[in-house]
Write a protein that holds these residues in place. Sequence first.
Motif, PDB file in Angstrom:
ATOM      1  N   ILE A  89      22.359 -75.872   4.951  1.00 18.73           N
ATOM      2  CA  ILE A  89      21.182 -76.741   4.835  1.00 18.73           C
ATOM      3  C   ILE A  89      21.657 -78.131   5.237  1.00 18.73           C
ATOM      4  O   ILE A  89      22.589 -78.672   4.645  1.00 18.73           O
ATOM      5  CB  ILE A  89      20.624 -76.773   3.401  1.00 18.73           C
ATOM      6  N   THR A  90      21.024 -78.693   6.262  1.00 19.01           N
ATOM      7  CA  THR A  90      21.475 -79.995   6.754  1.00 19.01           C
ATOM      8  C   THR A  90      20.319 -80.963   6.966  1.00 19.01           C
ATOM      9  O   THR A  90      19.230 -80.569   7.402  1.00 19.01           O
ATOM     10  CB  THR A  90      22.284 -79.845   8.066  1.00 19.01           C
ATOM     11  N   ASP A  91      20.588 -82.220   6.654  1.00 16.12           N
ATOM     12  CA  ASP A  91      19.659 -83.296   6.966  1.00 16.12           C
ATOM     13  C   ASP A  91      19.602 -83.429   8.484  1.00 16.12           C
ATOM     14  O   ASP A  91      20.583 -83.115   9.177  1.00 16.12           O
ATOM     15  CB  ASP A  91      20.175 -84.598   6.324  1.00 16.12           C
ATOM     16  N   VAL A 115      24.850 -67.333  10.970  1.00 15.12           N
ATOM     17  CA  VAL A 115      24.601 -68.025   9.703  1.00 15.12           C
ATOM     18  C   VAL A 115      23.286 -68.795   9.807  1.00 15.12           C
ATOM     19  O   VAL A 115      23.117 -69.617  10.708  1.00 15.12           O
ATOM     20  CB  VAL A 115      25.762 -68.982   9.344  1.00 15.12           C
ATOM     21  N   PRO A 116      22.334 -68.537   8.906  1.00 17.01           N
ATOM     22  CA  PRO A 116      21.058 -69.263   8.961  1.00 17.01           C
ATOM     23  C   PRO A 116      21.247 -70.761   8.701  1.00 17.01           C
ATOM     24  O   PRO A 116      22.060 -71.149   7.851  1.00 17.01           O
ATOM     25  CB  PRO A 116      20.230 -68.631   7.836  1.00 17.01           C
ATOM     26  N   VAL A 117      20.489 -71.574   9.429  1.00 17.38           N
ATOM     27  CA  VAL A 117      20.526 -73.023   9.264  1.00 17.38           C
ATOM     28  C   VAL A 117      19.114 -73.508   8.943  1.00 17.38           C
ATOM     29  O   VAL A 117      18.157 -73.157   9.630  1.00 17.38           O
ATOM     30  CB  VAL A 117      21.041 -73.732  10.541  1.00 17.38           C
ATOM     31  N   VAL A 118      19.004 -74.298   7.873  1.00 17.46           N
ATOM     32  CA  VAL A 118      17.743 -74.925   7.490  1.00 17.46           C
ATOM     33  C   VAL A 118      17.909 -76.428   7.688  1.00 17.46           C
ATOM     34  O   VAL A 118      18.867 -77.024   7.188  1.00 17.46           O
ATOM     35  CB  VAL A 118      17.376 -74.611   6.019  1.00 17.46           C
ATOM     36  N   ILE A 119      16.995 -77.032   8.435  1.00 12.95           N
ATOM     37  CA  ILE A 119      17.014 -78.477   8.684  1.00 12.95           C
ATOM     38  C   ILE A 119      16.019 -79.133   7.732  1.00 12.95           C
ATOM     39  O   ILE A 119      14.903 -78.642   7.554  1.00 12.95           O
ATOM     40  CB  ILE A 119      16.602 -78.805  10.138  1.00 12.95           C
ATOM     41  N   VAL A 120      16.442 -80.243   7.111  1.00 10.34           N
ATOM     42  CA  VAL A 120      15.543 -81.011   6.254  1.00 10.34           C
ATOM     43  C   VAL A 120      15.448 -82.439   6.778  1.00 10.34           C
ATOM     44  O   VAL A 120      16.397 -82.962   7.355  1.00 10.34           O
ATOM     45  CB  VAL A 120      15.997 -81.009   4.765  1.00 10.34           C
ATOM     46  N   SER A 121      14.277 -83.037   6.596  1.00  8.87           N
ATOM     47  CA  SER A 121      14.076 -84.402   7.078  1.00  8.87           C
ATOM     48  C   SER A 121      12.969 -85.065   6.276  1.00  8.87           C
ATOM     49  O   SER A 121      12.085 -84.390   5.753  1.00  8.87           O
ATOM     50  CB  SER A 121      13.682 -84.388   8.560  1.00  8.87           C
ATOM     51  N   GLY A 136      17.262 -72.549  17.112  1.00 13.52           N
ATOM     52  CA  GLY A 136      17.774 -71.492  16.242  1.00 13.52           C
ATOM     53  C   GLY A 136      17.700 -71.759  14.752  1.00 13.52           C
ATOM     54  O   GLY A 136      18.161 -70.935  13.954  1.00 13.52           O
ATOM     55  N   ALA A 137      17.138 -72.906  14.349  1.00  7.65           N
ATOM     56  CA  ALA A 137      16.986 -73.155  12.905  1.00  7.65           C
ATOM     57  C   ALA A 137      16.023 -72.128  12.319  1.00  7.65           C
ATOM     58  O   ALA A 137      15.017 -71.794  12.942  1.00  7.65           O
ATOM     59  CB  ALA A 137      16.463 -74.570  12.650  1.00  7.65           C
TER      60      ALA A 137
END
Length: 162
Positions: A89-91, A115-121, A136-137
């Motif tokens: 999980i990344t900003d 590996v799943p990636v979730v973007i937060v903003s 790919g998020a």
Amino acid sequence: MDAAIVAGSSCSSSNKVVSMADFGDEPHVLAVDDNLIDRKLVEKLLKNSSCKVTTAENALRAVEYLGLGDDKKNSTTAADIASKVNLIITDYCMPGMTGYELLKKVKESSNFREVPVVIVSSENIPTRINKCLEEGAQMFMLKPLKQSDVAKIRCDVLNCRG
């Protein structure tokens, strides 16, 4: 105000389905955010959802932890870490390297592309959201995250019960 959740509905067939069997009861999440308060909040929410959490204060540190930097560690080390990290999980907006650039590095890596990636903003910018999902998020979520958001990530991205 509720956090908006945008799921990547057009996931390619190459995306791996992650199940509880892949990591036992505690998935290992790498949480990346340059803001200490946001990082601590995500860490607390994830731990409340029975996740093991490793934090990084920026994308460059995450790259270093994952062994994806220019001074790459040997591939067995990266493969070993990859087998232990179940979600990132990344900003999005961070100094030095954005969350989008981290996403690209992860998806270009043979060890981490599954590996799943979730973007937060904190910014709701449709072109940014679409760009991340196309790269790919698995999800794009708006800050501040809540416990219900983390439960949704566990169920939708990790394919398990939170």
